[in-house]
Design a protein around this motif. Structure first.
Motif, PDB file in Angstrom:
ATOM      1  N   SER A 205       0.804  -1.221   0.000  1.00 19.78           N
ATOM      2  CA  SER A 205       0.000   0.000   0.000  1.00 19.78           C
ATOM      3  C   SER A 205       0.838   1.272   0.000  1.00 19.78           C
ATOM      4  N   THR A 206       2.171   1.134   0.154  1.00 21.56           N
ATOM      5  CA  THR A 206       3.027   2.318   0.230  1.00 21.56           C
ATOM      6  C   THR A 206       4.171   2.221  -0.779  1.00 21.56           C
ATOM      7  N   CYS A 207       4.819   3.350  -0.998  1.00 25.28           N
ATOM      8  CA  CYS A 207       5.924   3.424  -1.958  1.00 25.28           C
ATOM      9  C   CYS A 207       7.278   3.613  -1.277  1.00 25.28           C
ATOM     10  N   ASP A 208       7.349   3.371   0.033  1.00 24.10           N
ATOM     11  CA  ASP A 208       8.600   3.605   0.757  1.00 24.10           C
ATOM     12  C   ASP A 208       9.317   2.304   1.107  1.00 24.10           C
ATOM     13  N   ASN A 209       9.163   1.310   0.251  1.00 23.28           N
ATOM     14  CA  ASN A 209       9.800   0.015   0.474  1.00 23.28           C
ATOM     15  C   ASN A 209      11.028  -0.133  -0.431  1.00 23.28           C
ATOM     16  N   PRO A 210      11.956  -1.027  -0.072  1.00 23.16           N
ATOM     17  CA  PRO A 210      13.180  -1.184  -0.867  1.00 23.16           C
ATOM     18  C   PRO A 210      12.933  -1.590  -2.319  1.00 23.16           C
ATOM     19  N   TRP A 211      11.823  -2.288  -2.582  1.00 20.31           N
ATOM     20  CA  TRP A 211      11.565  -2.759  -3.948  1.00 20.31           C
ATOM     21  C   TRP A 211      10.847  -1.717  -4.818  1.00 20.31           C
TER      22      TRP A 211
ATOM     23  N   VAL B   7     -19.194 -10.400  -4.551  1.00 18.58           N
ATOM     24  CA  VAL B   7     -18.176 -10.027  -3.573  1.00 18.58           C
ATOM     25  C   VAL B   7     -17.047  -9.249  -4.248  1.00 18.58           C
ATOM     26  N   VAL B   8     -16.572  -9.788  -5.359  1.00 18.88           N
ATOM     27  CA  VAL B   8     -15.425  -9.183  -6.047  1.00 18.88           C
ATOM     28  C   VAL B   8     -15.782  -7.826  -6.630  1.00 18.88           C
ATOM     29  N   PHE B   9     -16.903  -7.742  -7.342  1.00 18.90           N
ATOM     30  CA  PHE B   9     -17.216  -6.503  -8.055  1.00 18.90           C
ATOM     31  C   PHE B   9     -17.738  -5.403  -7.137  1.00 18.90           C
ATOM     32  N   SER B  10     -18.276  -5.756  -5.981  1.00 14.77           N
ATOM     33  CA  SER B  10     -18.651  -4.704  -5.032  1.00 14.77           C
ATOM     34  C   SER B  10     -17.405  -3.966  -4.546  1.00 14.77           C
ATOM     35  N   ILE B  11     -16.332  -4.722  -4.319  1.00 20.47           N
ATOM     36  CA  ILE B  11     -15.087  -4.105  -3.852  1.00 20.47           C
ATOM     37  C   ILE B  11     -14.330  -3.448  -5.008  1.00 20.47           C
ATOM     38  N   LEU B  12     -14.409  -4.020  -6.208  1.00 23.88           N
ATOM     39  CA  LEU B  12     -13.785  -3.365  -7.360  1.00 23.88           C
ATOM     40  C   LEU B  12     -14.497  -2.051  -7.679  1.00 23.88           C
TER      41      LEU B  12
ATOM     42  N   MET C  55      -9.312   0.154   2.214  1.00 24.13           N
ATOM     43  CA  MET C  55     -10.365  -0.001   3.205  1.00 24.13           C
ATOM     44  C   MET C  55      -9.832   0.240   4.615  1.00 24.13           C
ATOM     45  N   PRO C  56     -10.706   0.671   5.530  1.00 24.89           N
ATOM     46  CA  PRO C  56     -10.296   0.768   6.939  1.00 24.89           C
ATOM     47  C   PRO C  56      -9.946  -0.618   7.482  1.00 24.89           C
ATOM     48  N   VAL C  57      -9.001  -0.676   8.410  1.00 25.68           N
ATOM     49  CA  VAL C  57      -8.525  -1.931   8.995  1.00 25.68           C
ATOM     50  C   VAL C  57      -8.149  -2.909   7.873  1.00 25.68           C
ATOM     51  N   ALA C  58      -7.363  -2.430   6.953  1.00 26.39           N
ATOM     52  CA  ALA C  58      -7.021  -3.192   5.754  1.00 26.39           C
ATOM     53  C   ALA C  58      -6.392  -4.552   6.036  1.00 26.39           C
ATOM     54  N   PRO C  59      -5.472  -4.698   7.001  1.00 27.40           N
ATOM     55  CA  PRO C  59      -4.855  -6.011   7.237  1.00 27.40           C
ATOM     56  C   PRO C  59      -5.854  -7.109   7.568  1.00 27.40           C
ATOM     57  N   VAL C  60      -6.936  -6.765   8.267  1.00 23.27           N
ATOM     58  CA  VAL C  60      -7.945  -7.772   8.625  1.00 23.27           C
ATOM     59  C   VAL C  60      -8.619  -8.314   7.364  1.00 23.27           C
TER      60      VAL C  60
ATOM     61  N   ILE D 282      -3.408  -8.414  -7.602  1.00 17.53           N
ATOM     62  CA  ILE D 282      -3.208  -7.000  -7.901  1.00 17.53           C
ATOM     63  C   ILE D 282      -4.471  -6.198  -7.589  1.00 17.53           C
ATOM     64  N   ALA D 283      -5.569  -6.497  -8.301  1.00 15.23           N
ATOM     65  CA  ALA D 283      -6.785  -5.690  -8.163  1.00 15.23           C
ATOM     66  C   ALA D 283      -7.387  -5.792  -6.756  1.00 15.23           C
ATOM     67  N   TYR D 284      -7.597  -7.004  -6.271  1.00 12.47           N
ATOM     68  CA  TYR D 284      -8.259  -7.159  -4.974  1.00 12.47           C
ATOM     69  C   TYR D 284      -7.386  -6.673  -3.816  1.00 12.47           C
ATOM     70  N   PRO D 285      -6.096  -7.026  -3.758  1.00 11.36           N
ATOM     71  CA  PRO D 285      -5.260  -6.472  -2.680  1.00 11.36           C
ATOM     72  C   PRO D 285      -5.197  -4.942  -2.703  1.00 11.36           C
ATOM     73  N   LYS D 286      -5.218  -4.371  -3.910  1.00  8.71           N
ATOM     74  CA  LYS D 286      -5.204  -2.912  -4.007  1.00  8.71           C
ATOM     75  C   LYS D 286      -6.487  -2.324  -3.425  1.00  8.71           C
ATOM     76  N   ALA D 287      -7.612  -2.965  -3.723  1.00  4.89           N
ATOM     77  CA  ALA D 287      -8.888  -2.488  -3.186  1.00  4.89           C
ATOM     78  C   ALA D 287      -8.916  -2.611  -1.672  1.00  4.89           C
ATOM     79  N   VAL D 288      -8.403  -3.723  -1.154  1.00  5.52           N
ATOM     80  CA  VAL D 288      -8.388  -3.949   0.288  1.00  5.52           C
ATOM     81  C   VAL D 288      -7.534  -2.895   0.989  1.00  5.52           C
ATOM     82  N   SER D 289      -6.428  -2.480   0.332  1.00  2.00           N
ATOM     83  CA  SER D 289      -5.530  -1.497   0.956  1.00  2.00           C
ATOM     84  C   SER D 289      -6.200  -0.145   1.143  1.00  2.00           C
TER      85      SER D 289
END
Length: 525
Positions: A55-61, A248-253, A286-291, A277-284
């Motif tokens: 979810s961030t751009c401050d990683n080594p990769w 489930v998928v398209f509500s979050i997309l 959301m509030p409380v994203a790790p859950v 790619i798409a689903y993890p990006k959508a989850v990031s």
């Protein structure tokens, strides 16, 4: 007859190559499909962080082109002012890369420039691969008795997660637009051959048709099990689950499209792109994203394990059924499962290198989907309906379940299904496109050759076996054909067995199944 995917074709021994073809296909499928589980397990581990690493751009990769948030509706007069990225044009920002894409390609895959650059092994991913293979082994090694108990959890818990994700998804802004995009068809797509090709191959792969896995699992049922009803239940549950998952998928997309200010078609992905790619990006977003990320990847892992159980069980059952009972040895099944898992793991090492994604795509595109499944299904219908006999097969089912299936089934086996399979198969050949990665990297010619070798390794089993058996038999062509298409088991032609024959006295122990698995024929066919 209770048998695995090879011996089941003793109903027409001349076409036993169908069994070997299905074994090749399911072996390839077991080999590359587990990579989806390894990636999912890797993402699941990375989800246990207060801030999701993708979810961030401050990683080594991450690279200098990484952009965390960009909304198209923020573009005014062609420029956007941002203290982080400076005064850049929308066109320049459009060339930026999302942190989830950089996490996927630079961290998870660490992808190289092509198939000819395998690079080094990703040790973190290799350990995840090893972990999921160990899970598969200890869930399958004792047979369906232990696997069946595990599946009660792995098959039902994902529905709980789906419901939780759906409730969360429909409460997000933009969910309505995403669901509307999902249920509103674009009828013009029906005129595209590729749509029919993709739909046909997806159904065959989803239902495990042509893999021999359903045959292996069905061999554990009682003789009078209502397999006809089970076929309808399987189809309804399978397709129903896919349809439900779409909400489930398209509500979050839809939520992700709303957050980014783009059309839903811009964020809808397919294949690995949707799951990683798409689903993890959508989850990031959301509030409380790790859950929510952890819930999603737990569900993905359990669903994948179910499919892997079936594939490994089908392969091992087919192999062990080739060995007569007199060759039975203690721990034979456990050893066979271990060899299968180890062999697949060794091949999988090529998919956890920097060039592993290119290898994965070769297996996915050629070995166990598309043309191979359509070719396999076509010949299975032809052999059952025209060689063994559709009426005869209907009689066998009626003898098992107590009533005859609807006559429509016979017409499907004889005409509709083989015609549809061959039609889509020919469409696939006529519309064949060279394999690419992200529509940018074109595979070298030798990569295409490897892919076609993977496909032909199963497709040629049928004609090669047929020619081999016909050439090795004696008599005229008609005599050889008649002799080689008579159903046999253990050297006994079934039609010559008396109705009062003690079947159990003829049946040898089948090491590929349980100890009480015997061949049962209640009367002469």
């Amino acid at each position: 007859m209770k048998a695995g995917s090879i011996n089941v074709w003793n109903i027409a021994p001349l076409f036993k190559g169908l069994g070997y073809a299905s074994m090749v296909i399911v072996f390839f499928c077991n080999t590359y499909y587990i990579m989806v589980l390894a990636w999912g397990f890797y993402y699941l581990i990375k989800s246990f962080n207060s801030t999701l690493p993708w979810s961030t751009c401050d990683n080594p990769w991450n690279t200098e082109n990484c952009i965390e948030i960009f909304r198209h509706d923020d573009c005014q007069n062609g420029t956007i002012g941002n203290s982080t990225f400076g005064n850049l044009t929308c066109e320049e920002l459009a060339n930026g890369r999302s942190p989830i894409i950089e996490f996927w390609e630079n961290k998870v895959l660490n992808i190289s420039d092509g198939l000819d650059e395998p690079g080094v092994i990703n040790w973190e991913l290799m350990l995840c691969l090893m972990a999921v293979w160990v899970m598969v082994y200890f869930c399958v090694w004792k047979g369906v008795k232990s696997t069946g108990k595990i599946v009660y959890f792995t098959a039902t818990f994902p529905y709980v997660v789906l419901i939780i994700l759906l409730v969360r998804g429909v409460t997000l802004p933009g969910a309505y637009d995403g669901i509307l995009y999902y249920v509103k068809p674009d009828w013009s797509k029906l005129g595209e051959a590729q749509v029919w090709i993709d739909a046909g191959t997806q159904i065959f792969f989803s239902y495990a048709i042509g893999l021999g896995a359903l045959t292996a699992l069905g061999s554990y049922n009682r003789f009078n099990n209502d397999c006809y009803k089970d076929a309808f239940v399987l189809a309804l549950i399978n397709s129903g689950t896919s349809f439900f998952s779409g909400f489930v998928v398209f509500s979050i997309l839809g939520f992700m499209a709303s957050e980014q200010g783009v059309d839903i078609s811009k964020v809808a992905e397919s294949g690995p792109g949707l799951a990683f790619i798409a689903y993890p990006k959508a989850v990031s977003l959301m509030p409380v994203a790790p859950v929510w990320a952890a819930l999603f990847f737990v569900m993905l892992l359990l669903l994948g394990l179910d499919s892997q159980f079936v594939g490994v069980e089908g392969f091992v059952t087919g192999i062990l059924d080739l060995f007569p009972g007199k060759y039975y040895m203690r721990y034979q099944r456990e050893i066979a499962v271990a060899i299968c898992c180890l062999l697949c793991f060794i091949i999988d090492l090529s998919m956890v290198t920097q060039g592993g994604m290119y290898v994965f795509q070769l297996f996915d595109y050629y070995s166990a989907s598309g043309m191979t499944l359509l070719w396999q299904a076509f010949w299975e219908c032809v052999v059952v309906a025209w060689v063994y006999g559709a009426d005869r097969f209907m009689d066998d089912i009626a003898r098992m379940i107590g009533y005859r299936p609807f006559p429509w089934m016979k017409w499907c086996w004889s005409f509709i299904t083989p015609c549809v399979c061959m039609g889509i198969f020919l469409f696939h050949l006529l519309n064949y496109k060279p394999l690419t990665y992200n529509n940018v990297y074109v595979y070298p010619w030798w990569g295409e050759v490897i892919g076609w070798c993977l496909a032909l390794s199963s497709m040629l089993c049928i004609p090669v076996s047929l020619v081999y058996k016909l050439s090795g038999a004696k008599g005229t062509f008609r005599e050889r054909w008649e002799n080689l298409t008579k159903p046999v088991w253990g050297g006994h032609h079934l039609e010559y067995m008396a109705p009062d024959t003690d079947i159990k006295s003829l049946a040898s122990l089948s090491p590929g199944t349980e100890e009480n698995k015997v061949i049962i024929f209640e009367s002469v066919m």
